[in-house]
Design a protein around this motif. Structure first.
Motif: not given
Lengths: 213, 279, 208
Positions: A98, A100-101, A103-104
């Motif tokens: 979550w 990763f998709s 925020v990052q």
């Protein structure tokens, strides 16, 4: 032991990997496969070491209360939370994918998209047709910018009785003079890389081993 | 301060505002510029179109979030092209950050086209060391990837029973945000003779021409425009085609900036020279 | 379409705006987002590195598939951590030498084959097997490659004939750099379009 040992190792491994290219001998092939497997593990461990260096850098920044040191807590918290999430909820569910998709990835892509604004600003302030060569660079850039997007299709005309379009000029430029320049550079880089690789195997190039002692 | 000098010292944020408007307005009010297909994209499509049901391709997600706006449309279009035709996909990534991106696209496409994981496609995940991975795959896929991305032993995955080396796949399609497609051409294509085609960021695409002309990469997609052209060829309009109007207007604006900047520069320089001459 | 209620998209949109805020000027919101990005990314990568290098490439082959010789790779990997102490730093030279030399070994034949010989071969042409137009382009290509290479030839001073030839080389290089600049602009604009598409479609829902 401290310097000669690695140089001898480099010679043996380098020669082995070069020779195997020319022989189908199963013994060499087996050694080649083993070296490739070890190499992948070594690089993985190096990346883990790199992450540790990042942690140490931020810990030092907090310890010494350097500029903006409070933000280092944010970095360390983010890092720690991601690792914990993967450990607790695994990598396919929970906060790890979550974050990763959501925020990052958005921040990474936005960070790089900022460059569009700075390229525009630089084009306005610094891209000058001061010399013939600079003008050539500018014209080539303009041809790509117009010729490689749909709007380029609207620029066409007749020159000496020949129907010609901006898209065709742009295509030719990319496929001939641009290709020539890139190929020239590529061959030069290829020769340079080969020479450096040979120097590494023969122990002439040693800077990758770090400081001398 | 003369008019031209004032023009040259304009606040950069005004330039930023123009760029934002040049991108936002065509997205809101599309102009419908026609997308022309270039020769390199046609060649890429030709290679893909030659694939038949049951063929296996390797799709490599060699990029991370930073360039996904350019490369996501390509990866999505490739999956939309091959999945309906029954072509199987062995996917992997050479970037640690590419894992999440590849997982999302593969899962979404598999859901749409009713594909089964492990049978119609597999995601082998990330391996450290680009060149080592590319070369090792040439000798054995299963030894290079003892497990898939989810820890399942590759010996137990059905699709992997059909793939041992590059000889068992039709082609490699590298969607790359760096020089990775060149490396696939050098080590997989050069040493093992497997066909390599690529999707590249615009910045990288300009370096692919020598490989394309030499036949080492027989087709490639360059940047968002390349993605748009490919979407047009497979008749699956997506993010690429939708972005082309904004791309055109933003490029035109950049050229206006360069032109105005140069006019301002030459006139302000001339004014300065005249001032000096007058003393 | 309307404003989304998906919390993930809201978070992504707010962080996107936080990064864009740098365009106005550097500020605490941007700094927070920037540091969080570094932390979250490093955490994400660390997990992937550990899973791929330690579990996938070491634990599974050695302890499940019984390929015991791969443990040497693990030992070399552990030796890298000797860099953490100045006294034991020299130990890490062994894995570094191993890695660099292995790369050097296979790069030599591969680069000679793909980046030099095949590229030279593709520059050669038979003028009798092509149209006049193609032959002209092929000639320009040949001249461009040779003059670009000669521009980078520094073993002799660039004067006389070599000076003129290398100036032709610069001309080709400038066209090449111009093309790179044009594509650079194209790439950056595409990335911006991607972010605007996300904000306007997924978040605000003002375009379809």
């Amino acid at each position: 032991m401290k310097r000669q040992g690695p140089i001898i190792l480099a010679f043996v491994v380098g020669m082995l990997m070069m020779i195997q290219f020319f022989t189908p001998n199963p013994f060499f092939l087996s050694l080649y496969n083993t070296v490739l497997d070890w190499k992948q593990v070594v690089l993985g461990c190096t990346f883990i070491l790199g992450t540790w260096s990042l942690i140490r850098y931020h810990l030092t920044r907090i310890q010494r209360k350097q500029d903006n040191w409070r933000y280092s807590y944010v970095t360390l918290a983010g890092l720690g939370f991601m690792v914990l999430s993967a450990g607790i909820w695994k990598t396919t569910t929970g906060p790890y994918p979550w974050l990763f998709s959501n925020v990052q990835v958005p921040m990474q892509s936005t960070m790089f998209s900022l460059l569009a604004f700075y390229v525009a600003s630089a084009s306005y302030r610094a891209f000058r047709a001061r010399t013939v060569h600079a003008t050539l660079l500018l014209v080539a850039g303009a041809l790509v910018m117009l010729g490689r997007v749909p709007i380029g299709a609207y620029f066409s005309g007749t020159v000496f009785g020949v129907e010609i379009s901006l898209v065709e000029i742009s295509d030719w430029m990319l496929n001939v003079p641009n290709l020539a320049a890139k190929r020239g550079i590529m061959i030069g880089v290829g020769l340079g890389t080969t020479a450096t690789a040979l120097k590494i195997i023969l122990g002439i190039e040693q800077t990758y081993l770090g400081r001398t002692d | 301060m003369t008019f031209f000098e004032r023009m040259m010292s304009i606040d950069r944020r005004i330039i930023f505002l123009f760029v934002a408007l040049a991108v936002a307005i065509p997205l809101l009010r599309p102009l419908g510029f026609p997308v022309q297909v270039s020769e390199e994209v046609r060649s890429f499509h030709k290679e893909m179109a030659a694939l038949e049901e049951g063929d296996i391709i390797m799709l490599t997600f060699d990029y991370e979030g930073d360039v996904m706006a350019e490369l996501d449309p390509m990866a999505i279009a490739v999956l939309k092209d091959v999945f309906p035709r029954g072509v199987k996909v062995v996917a992997l990534t050479t970037y640690a950050g590419g894992t999440g991106i590849a997982e999302n696209h593969l899962r979404e496409a598999a859901e749409v086209y009713g594909k089964t994981y492990g049978v119609d496609y597999v995601f082998l995940g990330y391996n450290p060391d680009w060149s080592g991975t590319i070369l090792r795959l040439g000798e054995s896929f299963k030894k290079t990837y003892p497990t898939d991305q989810y820890g399942k032993n590759t010996n137990d995955i059905p699709i992997m029973q059909e793939v041992e080396t590059y000889d068992d796949i039709e082609l490699i399609c590298s969607i790359a945000g760096s020089a990775l497609s060149e490396y696939w051409a050098i080590w997989a294509g050069g040493r093992y003779g497997v066909k390599v085609i690529s999707g590249n960021t615009a910045i990288q695409a300009v370096l692919i021409y020598p490989y394309y002309q030499a036949g080492q990469i027989p087709g490639f997609l360059g940047g968002l425009k390349g993605a748009a052209e490919y979407e047009k060829l497979i008749d699956e309009p997506g993010m690429g085609i939708r972005g082309m109007d904004a791309q055109s207007i933003a490029h035109a604006l950049m050229l206006v900036f360069i032109l105005v900047g140069n006019i301002g520069y030459f006139f302000s320089r001339r004014a300065k020279r005249e001032e000096l001459r007058k003393g | 379409m309307s404003l989304t209620i998906d919390p993930g998209i809201w978070v992504a949109a707010l962080f996107t705006l936080a990064i864009f805020s740098f365009l106005y000027k550097d500020n605490p919101v941007y700094k927070f987002a920037e540091h969080l990005l570094v932390g979250v990314s490093a955490g994400y990568y660390l997990v992937q590195y550990f899973f791929s290098a330690v579990y996938k490439k070491l634990y599974v082959p050695v302890f499940i598939n019984g390929e015991y010789w791969l443990i040497v790779g693990g030992i070399l990997g552990i030796m890298m951590f000797a860099r953490l102490s100045r006294r034991s730093e020299w130990v890490s030279r062994y894995p570094v030498a191993f890695y660099v030399a292995a790369w050097a070994g296979y790069v030599i034949p591969s680069y000679i084959q793909v980046r030099i010989l095949q590229q030279v071969k593709s520059t050669m042409f038979n003028p009798f097997a092509m149209s006049i137009q193609e032959a002209l382009s092929a000639t320009v290509l040949l001249v461009g490659v040779i003059t670009t290479l000669l521009y980078f030839y520094f073993s002799a001073e660039h004067k006389g004939g070599l000076k003129h030839v290398s100036r032709i080389g610069i001309t080709f290089l400038m066209i090449g750099f111009g093309a790179t600049f044009g594509y650079n602009v194209m790439g950056r604009v595409s990335l911006l379009i991607g972010r605007f598409q996300f904000l306007m479609t997924d978040w605000l829902g003002i375009i379809q």
